[in-house]
Enzyme design. Sequence first.
Site: not given
Length: 453
Positions: A425, A429
């Site tokens: 992450h 995204d």
Amino acid sequence: MARFTFKLPDIGEGIAEAEIVAWHVAVGDRVEEDQNLADMMTDKATVEMESPVSGTVVEIAGAVGDQVAIGAALVVIEVDAAVATDEVVAAPESEAQAETAEQYEAENPGVEEANPSPPVGEGGARSAQPSGRVRGDDDTAPLAAPPHPSHAGAGPFPLPQGEREKAVLASPAVRARARDLGVDLAEVKTDGDRVRHADLDAYLRYGAGQGYQIPGPSRARADEEVRVIGLRRRIAENMAASKRAIPHFTYVDEIDVTELEAMRAALNANRGQRPKLTLLPLLIVAICRTLPEFPMLNARYDDEAGVVTRHGAVHLGMATQTDAGLTVPVIRGAQDRNVWQLATEIARLADAARAAKLKPEELSGGTITVTSLGPLGGIATTPVINRPEVAIIGPNRIVERPVFTGRGDDIRRAKLMNLSISCDHRVVDGWDAASYVQALKRMLETPVLLFAD
């Protein structure tokens, strides 16, 4: 006699030490030149150490699981003749030493084989006591249960049936049920102090005289200490580092692979001498065709330097289960291979992994990984990223289910598969991961696109 000290050579760029994962010789063994002495594992691969001389092994550097520094002594060999090397050292034994050794061996036969010499050389193996002992060897079996009341009267003068039934402890409801069923309560086994309905059920299920047993408590196995060494230790270290350093998130979607499976069956029916296709090479083609639109997924993240390298070529890691543990060989330039070439390379790398014959370059440089449990695949997985990559894809088990066709209430039979993707992450995204899986889904559900220009 002279002694040759074989030092652990530099077996990989940037490697400071290696782990002993197997000894092929012991103290006292005769070895010949080029004979395999030991298997050493680095972060990249397992490497065989071959003897440069012939002679007798007199010292070895530690036990399996120990780490040996590059340049430290690994094996000391007593050679038959002087060897022209700086590593040869004269080591004559005194008469007293020889007599002591002979006396010790006479009094303790076989000890030398069971207890190899301690580590040699300063800066060599980091001492570690070998484990593997099994605890619980002195455990005793549980005491026998006291005889059941139904055994009363056993012997040369058994009680009549009515009297034996009265000796059995049971509730009025159980007695009434047994009477209605025509069951002699004295023949019903129980693991408690009285016969219950469950005991009657077991009796009815297995029948009298069928050797049925009332399920009792499971017996615990003896405790066992297993030393974490070799590949298993590397896996543990890598997985722990990945979970510590990477904030994972996983996205799962369902894919209809009915047409894909039909096409795969047709290809296999006409494959000739080519290898049989599994789902994996078709999935890899789809991955390679969709990645150019999502370069953030085909990447490696150097978190120390703060640099993400987005790769043009797809060097695809292929998680492979072996007897020693999970390895990840890499299919180099997967985007340039067709399904048959991928199937051939998958089989070659899998065989090499299971035989521990992978080369260091076949275990490094991956840009994205696929992991599959095959028919064990389960409903969904949350795979752990193969650091420093930023994404890993996990196909799950294919199942057949009825689905609505979209035309009223019409229903058809479909083959469905969940596909998981875990991402870093910090650099990927959630929108990007979901969009990529949707693109992958469109291609897999319309498999003709796999072969379209």
